[in-house]
Design an enzyme around this catalytic site. Structure first.
Site, PDB file in Angstrom:
ATOM      1  N   SER A  49       0.824  -1.217   0.000  1.00 14.63           N
ATOM      2  CA  SER A  49       0.000   0.000   0.000  1.00 14.63           C
ATOM      3  C   SER A  49       0.854   1.261   0.000  1.00 14.63           C
ATOM      4  O   SER A  49       2.000   1.256   0.465  1.00 14.63           O
ATOM      5  CB  SER A  49      -0.915   0.049   1.215  1.00 14.63           C
ATOM      6  OG  SER A  49      -1.775  -1.052   1.231  1.00 14.63           O
TER       7      SER A  49
HETATM    8  N1  SAH Z   1       0.155  -5.602   3.990  1.00 19.83           N
HETATM    9  C1  SAH Z   1       0.912  -5.823   2.794  1.00 19.83           C
HETATM   10  C2  SAH Z   1       0.119  -5.470   1.547  1.00 19.83           C
HETATM   11  C3  SAH Z   1      -0.454  -6.676   1.059  1.00 19.83           C
HETATM   12  S1  SAH Z   1      -1.515  -6.710  -0.354  1.00 19.83           S
HETATM   13  C4  SAH Z   1       2.215  -5.077   2.796  1.00 19.83           C
HETATM   14  O1  SAH Z   1       2.447  -4.261   3.689  1.00 19.83           O
HETATM   15  O2  SAH Z   1       3.028  -5.328   1.897  1.00 19.83           O
HETATM   16  C5  SAH Z   1      -2.658  -7.897   0.285  1.00 19.83           C
HETATM   17  C6  SAH Z   1      -2.091  -9.240   0.614  1.00 19.83           C
HETATM   18  O3  SAH Z   1      -3.178 -10.020   1.115  1.00 19.83           O
HETATM   19  C7  SAH Z   1      -1.555 -10.013  -0.581  1.00 19.83           C
HETATM   20  O4  SAH Z   1      -0.239 -10.417  -0.315  1.00 19.83           O
HETATM   21  C8  SAH Z   1      -2.489 -11.209  -0.703  1.00 19.83           C
HETATM   22  O5  SAH Z   1      -1.855 -12.378  -1.160  1.00 19.83           O
HETATM   23  C9  SAH Z   1      -2.984 -11.360   0.724  1.00 19.83           C
HETATM   24  N2  SAH Z   1      -4.257 -12.047   0.898  1.00 19.83           N
HETATM   25  C10 SAH Z   1      -5.355 -12.004   0.109  1.00 19.83           C
HETATM   26  N3  SAH Z   1      -6.333 -12.779   0.606  1.00 19.83           N
HETATM   27  C11 SAH Z   1      -5.846 -13.328   1.770  1.00 19.83           C
HETATM   28  C12 SAH Z   1      -6.377 -14.213   2.733  1.00 19.83           C
HETATM   29  N4  SAH Z   1      -7.602 -14.744   2.626  1.00 19.83           N
HETATM   30  N5  SAH Z   1      -5.611 -14.547   3.791  1.00 19.83           N
HETATM   31  C13 SAH Z   1      -4.347 -14.059   3.918  1.00 19.83           C
HETATM   32  N6  SAH Z   1      -3.784 -13.234   3.026  1.00 19.83           N
HETATM   33  C14 SAH Z   1      -4.519 -12.854   1.960  1.00 19.83           C
END
Ligand code: SAH
Length: 231
Positions: free
Chosen positions: A80
């Site tokens: 993000s």
């Molecule tokens: N917080 C992260 C941004 C991640 S983008 C950072 O600081 O880099 C969102 C993330 O959520 C992705 O890596 C995706 O694979 C994960 N995601 C999506 N659905 C999910 C689920 N059901 N459980 C765990 N992770 C999930």
């Protein structure tokens, strides 16, 4: 003697791509993108000034890592925008004694920011490759109060519940009930909710004596909340 002194000085001077260049980029990032908007919690601003964001987006030049935008981290996922990370962190009012849960580890950046403020962070990532990379990265950077798990975050982490703070960084269509259940008394959860590609809203969910309150905040755009098919 003078030559020896100069040589020893040179040896102590860090190489050109130094941490102070990155420190300067972070100071600017906080000043221009975060503090000028609506984030004012000193602990959050300090954390944003201290976590080396460029190490979480190693395929981009540092200037880009500290710019006012989200960045691709592979596997169709993004880290993000710095402001969103700061704002979500501030909205859950993190405290030094809190136990926190994050759903969507991704690069590990949000977990690292949170871990600078709270006691411990439990973070779940559904994609195995991202979970593995984030685990190693957080270990190398010394974030030893963060635990990464490769699983579907829909179920939360019941063995480690309750959580004072929950941050969800992928958008489900509705709030997963296990997450609300795992919120501690007086706990705060921030979660983007809404259809993929459609209008999503950041929601603040709080629990007081078992009563759940939900507040709709700004419109946002997050990657979709994935589900493991065997669930
Ligand atoms: N917080 C992260 C941004 C991640 S983008 C950072 O600081 O880099 C969102 C993330 O959520 C992705 O890596 C995706 O694979 C994960 N995601 C999506 N659905 C999910 C689920 N059901 N459980 C765990 N992770 C999930």
């Amino acid at each position: 003697m003078l030559a020896l002194f100069l040589a020893s000085l040179l040896l102590t001077v860090p190489p050109p791509d130094t941490s102070w260049k990155h420190q300067r980029l972070r100071t600017q990032m906080v000043k221009q993108q975060i503090a000028t908007r609506d984030v004012s919690d000193p602990a959050v601003l300090d954390a944003m000034r201290s976590v080396p964001r460029h190490r979480f987006a190693p395929n981009h030049p540092p200037e880009l890592a500290y710019s006012d935008r989200p960045l691709p981290i592979g596997h169709e996922q993004t880290i993000s925008q710095p402001y969103i990370v700061a704002r979500m962190t501030e909205l859950v009012e993190p405290d030094s004694t809190d136990r926190a849960l994050e759903i969507g580890t991704g690069s590990g950046y949000q977990a690292a920011v949170l871990s600078e403020i709270v006691d411990s962070v439990y973070t779940i990532e559904i994609l195995p490759e991202l979970a593995t990379t984030a685990t190693k990265r957080l270990q190398n950077l010394g974030y030893d109060n963060v635990v990464v798990r490769n699983a579907d975050g829909f179920k939360g982490w019941p063995e480690r519940a309750p959580f004072d703070v929950i941050i969800v960084t992928a958008a489900p269509e509705t709030i997963p009930p296990p997450l609300t259940r795992q919120l501690a008394n007086s706990g705060r959860m921030i979660i983007p909710v809404g259809p993929t590609g459609g209008t999503q809203r950041l929601m603040l969910v709080t629990k007081e004596n078992g009563e759940i309150s939900t507040r709709e905040l700004a419109p946002v755009r997050f990657v979709p909340f994935l589900r493991n098919t065997e669930n």
